[in-house]
Write a protein that holds these residues in place. Sequence first.
Motif, mmCIF file in Angstrom:
data_model
loop_
_atom_site.group_PDB
_atom_site.id
_atom_site.type_symbol
_atom_site.label_atom_id
_atom_site.label_comp_id
_atom_site.label_asym_id
_atom_site.label_seq_id
_atom_site.Cartn_x
_atom_site.Cartn_y
_atom_site.Cartn_z
ATOM 1 N N ARG A 45 44.635 32.851 39.085
ATOM 2 C CA ARG A 45 45.393 31.631 38.878
ATOM 3 C C ARG A 45 46.534 31.841 37.875
ATOM 4 N NH1 ARG A 45 39.813 27.892 37.635
ATOM 5 N NH2 ARG A 45 39.352 29.870 36.364
ATOM 6 N N ASP A 167 35.235 35.158 40.080
ATOM 7 C CA ASP A 167 35.806 34.777 41.281
ATOM 8 C C ASP A 167 35.943 35.961 42.332
ATOM 9 O OD1 ASP A 167 37.377 32.944 42.725
ATOM 10 O OD2 ASP A 167 39.233 33.442 41.765
ATOM 11 N N ASN A 169 36.614 37.067 45.631
ATOM 12 C CA ASN A 169 37.404 36.751 46.754
ATOM 13 C C ASN A 169 38.266 37.826 47.339
ATOM 14 O OD1 ASN A 169 40.197 36.521 45.796
ATOM 15 N ND2 ASN A 169 39.354 35.125 44.527
ATOM 16 N N ASN A 172 41.041 39.522 45.358
ATOM 17 C CA ASN A 172 40.640 40.354 44.289
ATOM 18 C C ASN A 172 40.033 41.646 44.674
ATOM 19 O OD1 ASN A 172 41.849 38.459 42.631
ATOM 20 N ND2 ASN A 172 39.933 37.469 42.378
ATOM 21 N N ASN A 202 27.597 36.157 44.178
ATOM 22 C CA ASN A 202 28.952 36.891 44.217
ATOM 23 C C ASN A 202 29.325 37.203 45.559
ATOM 24 O OD1 ASN A 202 29.739 39.112 41.413
ATOM 25 N ND2 ASN A 202 29.711 36.823 41.344
ATOM 26 N N ARG A 205 30.177 33.920 47.551
ATOM 27 C CA ARG A 205 31.504 33.457 47.201
ATOM 28 C C ARG A 205 32.733 34.382 47.869
ATOM 29 N NH1 ARG A 205 33.241 30.665 42.496
ATOM 30 N NH2 ARG A 205 35.399 30.651 42.299
ATOM 31 N N SER A 209 35.398 32.901 50.795
ATOM 32 C CA SER A 209 36.818 33.123 50.621
ATOM 33 C C SER A 209 37.313 33.752 52.113
ATOM 34 C CB SER A 209 37.080 33.965 49.456
ATOM 35 O OG SER A 209 36.920 35.353 49.881
#
Length: 247
Positions: A45, A167, A169, A172, A202, A205, A209
């Motif tokens: 972000r 996060d 995804n 990353n 995790n 997630r 993504s």
Amino acid sequence: MIKAQVQPTATGAILFDAAQMPVAEEKWFQQSTDAHAAPDDAGGRGSVYFLDAPFGACVLRHYRRGGFVSNFNKERYLWSGRNRTRAFQEFRLLAKLHEAGLPVPSPLMARYTRRGLVYRADLITGQIPGSRTLAVRLAARDLDAALAIRVGRMLAGFHAHGLWHADLNAHNILVDAGGKVWLIDFDRCRLRKPAMSWQQGNLDRLLRSLRKLKAAKVLPEFESVFWHPMLAAYHRSLSDRYARGGR
């Protein structure tokens, strides 16, 4: 070895690696003409910029809010003490992971600037040359079982160490020119006691993504060629680590 030191500034402080530089100069946090914006795929972000400094090629990230709150507050965080600033926390976590030999960018400088009850923050880390995100590799249909195995082993290493990623995804996870897999963006991440509940969260997630990037449409054999081999390598690596009685 990372030598973390704090240097006060007129409006806040900088936490830096004294092994890489004798003093921390605020000029490196300026979005100067020497820095260029990262591609939109950079993930996270924050506002991300690449720059060259005497201590190497770097990535500068300015922390920005996400979600609904970003509609009226894009970059300010509530002050609750120096050591609880987002940048200082991420720097220190990166230092621990780096010292443990895990594939993360090296932390170089973290800064906060305070004004009353709020602060802004920035982080500078070492750049991973020639890297592409997993999202870019997917778009190029450049995923295979060999890469899946490396990704699975990488994630297992972090989870065995107790790293919960806030996060996880496809943006990353980076793959460098030599094929080594790295993990980035540790804002709000923390170390926890390993447990399959949060570890599975995790992984879920990450899968969400990839599905958001339409993985099955871009690569029809996505699950058989990449996802299932990755899971198999992940669980096998974790089992091997625990069988050896350590991380």
